[in-house]
Motif scaffolding. Structure first.
Motif, PDB file in Angstrom:
ATOM      1  N   SER A  45       9.272   6.197  -7.795  1.00 33.64           N
ATOM      2  CA  SER A  45       8.292   5.369  -7.107  1.00 33.64           C
ATOM      3  C   SER A  45       7.593   4.415  -8.067  1.00 33.64           C
ATOM      4  N   ARG A  46       7.426   4.816  -9.334  1.00 36.84           N
ATOM      5  CA  ARG A  46       6.839   3.906 -10.317  1.00 36.84           C
ATOM      6  C   ARG A  46       7.811   2.806 -10.670  1.00 36.84           C
ATOM      7  N   MET A 106       5.767 -13.456  -4.036  1.00 33.47           N
ATOM      8  CA  MET A 106       6.507 -14.310  -3.111  1.00 33.47           C
ATOM      9  C   MET A 106       6.137 -13.994  -1.664  1.00 33.47           C
ATOM     10  N   LEU A 107       5.761 -12.736  -1.401  1.00 29.16           N
ATOM     11  CA  LEU A 107       5.456 -12.312  -0.040  1.00 29.16           C
ATOM     12  C   LEU A 107       3.962 -12.214   0.228  1.00 29.16           C
ATOM     13  N   LYS A 108       3.191 -12.018  -0.817  1.00 27.54           N
ATOM     14  CA  LYS A 108       1.773 -11.741  -0.631  1.00 27.54           C
ATOM     15  C   LYS A 108       0.977 -12.459  -1.714  1.00 27.54           C
ATOM     16  N   PRO A 109       0.452 -13.651  -1.415  1.00 27.14           N
ATOM     17  CA  PRO A 109      -0.294 -14.395  -2.432  1.00 27.14           C
ATOM     18  C   PRO A 109      -1.483 -13.606  -2.937  1.00 27.14           C
ATOM     19  N   GLN A 137       0.832  -1.198   0.000  1.00 26.79           N
ATOM     20  CA  GLN A 137       0.000   0.000   0.000  1.00 26.79           C
ATOM     21  C   GLN A 137       0.869   1.252   0.000  1.00 26.79           C
ATOM     22  N   ASN A 138       1.943   1.211   0.757  1.00 26.45           N
ATOM     23  CA  ASN A 138       2.855   2.354   0.850  1.00 26.45           C
ATOM     24  C   ASN A 138       3.454   2.694  -0.517  1.00 26.45           C
ATOM     25  N   ALA A 139       3.827   1.655  -1.272  1.00 30.82           N
ATOM     26  CA  ALA A 139       4.434   1.875  -2.583  1.00 30.82           C
ATOM     27  C   ALA A 139       3.453   2.566  -3.535  1.00 30.82           C
ATOM     28  N   TYR A 140       2.227   2.075  -3.577  1.00 27.34           N
ATOM     29  CA  TYR A 140       1.233   2.680  -4.465  1.00 27.34           C
ATOM     30  C   TYR A 140       0.860   4.087  -3.995  1.00 27.34           C
ATOM     31  N   GLY A 141       0.703   4.243  -2.683  1.00 27.34           N
ATOM     32  CA  GLY A 141       0.371   5.561  -2.147  1.00 27.34           C
ATOM     33  C   GLY A 141       1.465   6.582  -2.410  1.00 27.34           C
ATOM     34  N   SER A 167       9.535  -2.955 -10.117  1.00 25.60           N
ATOM     35  CA  SER A 167      10.415  -3.981  -9.556  1.00 25.60           C
ATOM     36  C   SER A 167       9.702  -4.803  -8.490  1.00 25.60           C
ATOM     37  N   MET A 168       8.809  -4.162  -7.749  1.00 21.66           N
ATOM     38  CA  MET A 168       8.062  -4.850  -6.696  1.00 21.66           C
ATOM     39  C   MET A 168       7.236  -5.993  -7.274  1.00 21.66           C
ATOM     40  N   LYS A 169       6.731  -5.800  -8.488  1.00 18.11           N
ATOM     41  CA  LYS A 169       5.917  -6.825  -9.119  1.00 18.11           C
ATOM     42  C   LYS A 169       6.671  -8.150  -9.268  1.00 18.11           C
ATOM     43  N   GLN A 170       8.002  -8.079  -9.304  1.00 16.61           N
ATOM     44  CA  GLN A 170       8.802  -9.275  -9.507  1.00 16.61           C
ATOM     45  C   GLN A 170       8.873 -10.139  -8.249  1.00 16.61           C
TER      46      GLN A 170
END
Length: 261
Positions: free
Chosen positions: A239-240, A252-255, A90-94, A245-248
């Motif tokens: 941030s984008r 693994m952390l959040k099904p 949420q923090n990343a998108y916010g 990169s987070m998508k990769q």
């Protein structure tokens, strides 16, 4: 010359200034974006400290200066978006949403509508609605702030508003199937992605009670928005890139739950 008054603000960014002080950029309802100097918040019990954290809105007692930095003197009605502050996704998108707002708006540009939308959008994320989709909604809305909003109401040639559509850079808007021939280099985008992008441009956050979009459609929406931004806006915020990169490693952390449209 300055005046002490109450302003309703949303924290856009915070950075340390020397050892004890901070520079806080607020998007205020009354004055638009302003940079504030906050003195001496090193003490953890300082009442201003919670009010200058990222993803916080509050009523600030501020010394507003026409020239230079303004000053936050006191605060009341502090309301943090606690879930966004604690959840890395949420923090990343916010963070991206707020940085996009910062890039789209000039300093001291008053826009109450954008202010209210940001608050409602962050509330939606904080309440657990799909943060990626909320981000997409803001990306489409901010095209207007960048001065490049295309025609999304219907076909730019005949005006029809029903049915499937594709996007045409040549005509800066949508084409219906009868007029696809008007632009051989149209996006050839998924009609479903275009449907949601049209919806994103007009839907009110107050009417969003749930979000259910498949991962495949999200990818199609992402591809169209990326094309629009590459062609018309031309910015790529850090941030984008982090979200990309987070998508990769996100899965693994959040099904991801199964979603239906």
């Amino acid at each position: 010359m300055s005046q002490l008054e109450e302003v309703h603000g949303l924290v856009l960014s915070v950075r340390r200034h020397r050892e004890r002080d901070y520079l806080v950029k607020l998007f205020t309802r009354e004055y638009g974006k302003l940079m504030f100097f906050v003195r001496g918040t090193k003490n953890p019990n300082n009442k201003l400290k919670p009010a200058i954290q990222p993803f916080t809105q509050a009523t600030y007692i501020a010394d507003i200066r026409e020239q230079g930095l303004s000053f936050i003197r006191d605060v009341k009605l502090v309301s943090p978006f606690s879930s966004i502050q604690q959840d890395i996704f949420q923090n990343a998108y916010g963070t991206y949403i707020l940085q996009l707002a910062d890039a789209a708006l000039e300093d001291k540009q008053v826009d109450v509508n954008v202010f209210e939308q940001l608050v409602r959008g962050l509330e939606a994320i904080d309440e657990g609605l799909d943060a990626e989709v909320i981000m997409n909604i803001f990306e489409i809305r901010f095209l207007s702030q960048f001065g490049v909003m295309p025609e999304l109401r219907g076909c730019v040639i005949c005006g029809t508003t029903e049915g499937a559509f594709d996007y045409s850079s040549l005509h800066h808007g949508l084409l219906c199937p009868k007029h696809y021939f008007e632009d051989e280099r149209r996006y050839h985008a998924s009609p479903k992605a275009i449907h949601f992008i049209r919806l994103f441009s007009v839907i009110s956050f107050d009417k969003i009670k749930s979000i259910s979009i498949t991962d495949e459609t999200k990818k199609e929406i992402r591809a169209v928005i990326d094309q629009l931004y590459d062609e018309m806006v031309g910015i790529k915020l850090k941030s984008r890139r982090f979200i990309d990169s987070m998508k990769q490693w996100e899965n693994m952390l959040k099904p991801s739950p199964d979603k239906k449209e």
